[in-house]
Scaffold this active site. Structure first.
Site, PDB file in Angstrom:
ATOM      1  CD  GLU A   1       3.409  24.559 -41.698  1.00 41.07           C
ATOM      2  OE1 GLU A   1       4.622  24.611 -41.976  1.00 41.07           O
ATOM      3  OE2 GLU A   1       2.521  24.895 -42.500  1.00 41.07           O
TER       4      GLU A   1
ATOM      5  CG  ASP B   1       9.598  21.919 -37.157  1.00 41.56           C
ATOM      6  OD1 ASP B   1       9.747  23.167 -37.116  1.00 41.56           O
ATOM      7  OD2 ASP B   1       9.594  21.296 -38.240  1.00 41.56           O
TER       8      ASP B   1
ATOM      9  CG  HIS C   1       8.496  25.626 -39.401  1.00 38.48           C
ATOM     10  ND1 HIS C   1       8.393  24.264 -39.258  1.00 38.48           N
ATOM     11  CD2 HIS C   1       7.567  25.978 -40.316  1.00 38.48           C
ATOM     12  CE1 HIS C   1       7.447  23.802 -40.061  1.00 38.48           C
ATOM     13  NE2 HIS C   1       6.922  24.824 -40.708  1.00 38.48           N
TER      14      HIS C   1
ATOM     15  CD  GLU D   1       5.035  29.318 -46.309  1.00 37.57           C
ATOM     16  OE1 GLU D   1       5.690  29.424 -47.352  1.00 37.57           O
ATOM     17  OE2 GLU D   1       5.178  28.359 -45.526  1.00 37.57           O
TER      18      GLU D   1
ATOM     19  CG  ASN E   1      -0.481  27.943 -41.985  1.00 37.77           C
ATOM     20  OD1 ASN E   1      -0.536  27.930 -40.759  1.00 37.77           O
ATOM     21  ND2 ASN E   1       0.349  27.169 -42.674  1.00 37.77           N
TER      22      ASN E   1
HETATM   23  O1  G3I Z   1       7.429  13.383 -53.851  1.00 36.09           O
HETATM   24  C1  G3I Z   1       8.586  13.762 -54.614  1.00 36.09           C
HETATM   25  C2  G3I Z   1       9.261  12.576 -55.138  1.00 36.09           C
HETATM   26  O2  G3I Z   1       8.400  11.950 -56.090  1.00 36.09           O
HETATM   27  C3  G3I Z   1      10.576  13.006 -55.789  1.00 36.09           C
HETATM   28  O3  G3I Z   1      11.250  11.891 -56.227  1.00 36.09           O
HETATM   29  C4  G3I Z   1      11.443  13.755 -54.791  1.00 36.09           C
HETATM   30  C5  G3I Z   1      12.740  14.255 -55.390  1.00 36.09           C
HETATM   31  O4  G3I Z   1      13.164  15.475 -54.824  1.00 36.09           O
HETATM   32  O5  G3I Z   1      10.721  14.865 -54.333  1.00 36.09           O
HETATM   33  C6  G3I Z   1       9.517  14.506 -53.676  1.00 36.09           C
HETATM   34  O6  G3I Z   1       8.876  15.672 -53.337  1.00 36.09           O
HETATM   35  C7  G3I Z   1       9.395  16.375 -52.218  1.00 36.09           C
HETATM   36  C8  G3I Z   1       8.310  16.491 -51.195  1.00 36.09           C
HETATM   37  O7  G3I Z   1       8.727  17.305 -50.123  1.00 36.09           O
HETATM   38  C9  G3I Z   1       7.872  15.136 -50.655  1.00 36.09           C
HETATM   39  O8  G3I Z   1       8.909  14.535 -49.975  1.00 36.09           O
HETATM   40  C10 G3I Z   1       9.843  17.742 -52.689  1.00 36.09           C
HETATM   41  O9  G3I Z   1      10.964  17.638 -53.521  1.00 36.09           O
HETATM   42  C11 G3I Z   1      10.177  18.619 -51.499  1.00 36.09           C
HETATM   43  O10 G3I Z   1      10.402  19.955 -51.946  1.00 36.09           O
HETATM   44  C12 G3I Z   1       9.026  18.625 -50.534  1.00 36.09           C
HETATM   45  O11 G3I Z   1       9.380  19.409 -49.404  1.00 36.09           O
HETATM   46  C13 G3I Z   1       8.293  19.870 -48.644  1.00 36.09           C
HETATM   47  C14 G3I Z   1       8.315  21.386 -48.580  1.00 36.09           C
HETATM   48  O12 G3I Z   1       7.235  21.826 -47.771  1.00 36.09           O
HETATM   49  C15 G3I Z   1       8.173  22.032 -49.956  1.00 36.09           C
HETATM   50  O13 G3I Z   1       8.289  23.407 -49.868  1.00 36.09           O
HETATM   51  C16 G3I Z   1       8.421  19.286 -47.246  1.00 36.09           C
HETATM   52  O14 G3I Z   1       8.270  17.867 -47.282  1.00 36.09           O
HETATM   53  C17 G3I Z   1       7.356  19.884 -46.344  1.00 36.09           C
HETATM   54  O15 G3I Z   1       7.624  19.532 -45.008  1.00 36.09           O
HETATM   55  C18 G3I Z   1       7.376  21.410 -46.447  1.00 36.09           C
HETATM   56  O16 G3I Z   1       6.294  21.902 -45.680  1.00 36.09           O
HETATM   57  C19 G3I Z   1       6.192  23.319 -45.570  1.00 36.09           C
HETATM   58  C20 G3I Z   1       4.723  23.646 -45.383  1.00 36.09           C
HETATM   59  O17 G3I Z   1       3.969  23.081 -46.416  1.00 36.09           O
HETATM   60  C21 G3I Z   1       4.504  25.157 -45.321  1.00 36.09           C
HETATM   61  N1  G3I Z   1       5.324  25.749 -44.292  1.00 36.09           N
HETATM   62  C22 G3I Z   1       6.745  25.428 -44.342  1.00 36.09           C
HETATM   63  C23 G3I Z   1       6.931  23.903 -44.359  1.00 36.09           C
HETATM   64  C24 G3I Z   1       8.392  23.548 -44.306  1.00 36.09           C
HETATM   65  O18 G3I Z   1       9.043  24.002 -45.469  1.00 36.09           O
END
Ligand code: G3I
Length: 353
Positions: free
Chosen positions: A266, A268, A237, A155, A201
């Protein structure tokens, strides 16, 4: 005729018999069909769910590739300057090895999910250069021979095709002009694991538009100068509205005509859902069509080598948490039952219209 995910069961009424059913049993799955087609069909995963029997068994049955949804990102894997937390991503690699699946790595350079020591620190470009070099070499080195492809940079472009201003590019940057930091990251990754395929990506760059034009120009430049770039990841997405299929096909083609691969990384397809997260049958059918069309498009291009969904069960999709009123974006529902989208992917992989 109806389909079951693991057992393909064709039931028909035979002449002269009141009710007769003939079931032809075959071990058919997304995975078996992807294997037959010679492509990777993958899912983004979280190792914390492996202890859930349904999660682990559907994943191993249906997919021949996995990618950590979060576990290899800078923040989770490099939480302190001298600390690497490889255990969660190692668990994903171990699962993949136990089930004969390929592993994609995601992602080495991104403006999101950075650790607090990085976001809160003050660094000179020289210091950031060393930090990024060390990070890429340690992470790629740890997974050398285990991860077959990396999203090296994620990105890096804005929708108007300009470079996003990030800590790695200009704010303050690692001291290289323009896309120089992307080139440098690819070179560090390649030097560390020359056999790994290296990808750039991005999202919303699937069809021909300002962002995909900028990515294409960069890819063309890198290819002409021998910078180690092997492919472009199209995140996908998307929603269930009709997709610009000719534009996506044309964009894939111009990339693969450069000799690069394309991978759908990715995928969905989000839907409007009610308060309990359910979508209507009509929306599920619209979604199935989009999945079928996208899978068929990839299969049409011999250098589109992988299709991956961002998760596989609606139970753990990122969509409801980030897009209010939407959900049900994946091919299995929250109870791990296959949705119309699943059947549509199967039929696209079988080459059926
Ligand atoms: O693991 C911590 C946990 O310890 C904590 O208690 C909790 C509280 O908020 O957060 C947890 O981390 C979260 C993590 O996902 C795991 O669940 C983060 O806050 C959250 O921001 C994170 O979101 C991820 C996101 O990227 C971050 O930008 C999504 O799961 C993930 O699906 C998403 O993936 C991205 C790709 O990497 C790049 N392309 C877009 C895609 C969707 O946004």
């Amino acid at each position: 005729m109806r389909h079951h995910p693991a057992i393909d069961c064709f039931c028909m009424r035979l002449p002269f018999l009141a009710v007769a059913a003939v079931c032809i049993l075959s071990a058919q799955s997304l995975r078996s069909l992807a294997d037959e087609r010679g492509i990777h069909f993958g899912a983004a995963v979280a190792p914390s769910h492996f202890s859930e029997t349904a999660y682990a068994s559907v994943l191993a049955r249906e997919f021949n590739q996995v990618e950590p949804e979060n576990a290899m990102k800078f923040g989770p894997i490099h939480p302190a300057p001298d600390t690497y937390n490889f255990a969660p991503a190692d668990a994903i690699v171990a699962f993949a090895q136990a089930h004969g699946m390929a592993v994609r790595g995601h992602t080495l350079v991104w403006h999101n999910q950075r650790p607090a020591w990085l976001t809160g620190g003050t660094f000179t470009p020289d210091q950031l250069f060393s930090i990024l070099q060390d990070h890429i070499k340690k992470v790629v080195g740890h997974y050398a021979g285990k991860v077959y492809a990396w999203d090296v940079v994620n990105e890096a472009f804005e929708s108007d095709g300009t470079l996003r201003k990030t800590m790695w590019s200009h704010a303050p940057g690692i001291g290289l002009e323009g896309a120089g930091y992307i080139e440098q990251a690819l070179k560090w990754a390649h030097d560390t694991d020359p056999k790994a395929l290296l990808f750039y990506n991005d999202f919303s760059a699937e069809t021909v538009n300002q962002k995909s034009d900028a990515i294409f120009k960069m890819a063309e430049d890198f290819k002409s100068r021998g910078v180690p770039l092997d492919g472009i990841g199209m995140q996908m997405h998307i929603s269930s509205k009709p997709q610009p299929l000719p534009g996506i096909e044309a964009n894939m083609k111009r990339i693969t005509d450069l000799g690069l691969q394309v991978q759908i990384t990715e995928l969905d397809v989000k839907l409007p859902v009610d308060a309990s997260g359910e979508a209507t049958p009509a929306w599920l059918e619209a979604q199935a069509k989009v999945y079928r069309d996208i899978v068929a498009l990839c299969l049409k291009n011999p250098r589109c080598t992988a299709i991956q969904t961002w998760g596989f069960t609606d139970k753990y999709s990122w969509i409801p948490g980030s897009s209010k009123g939407n959900g049900a974006a994946l091919e299995f529902d929250a109870a791990y039952q296959p949705k119309p989208a699943y059947t549509a992917i199967l039929s696209a992989l079988e080459g059926r219209p």
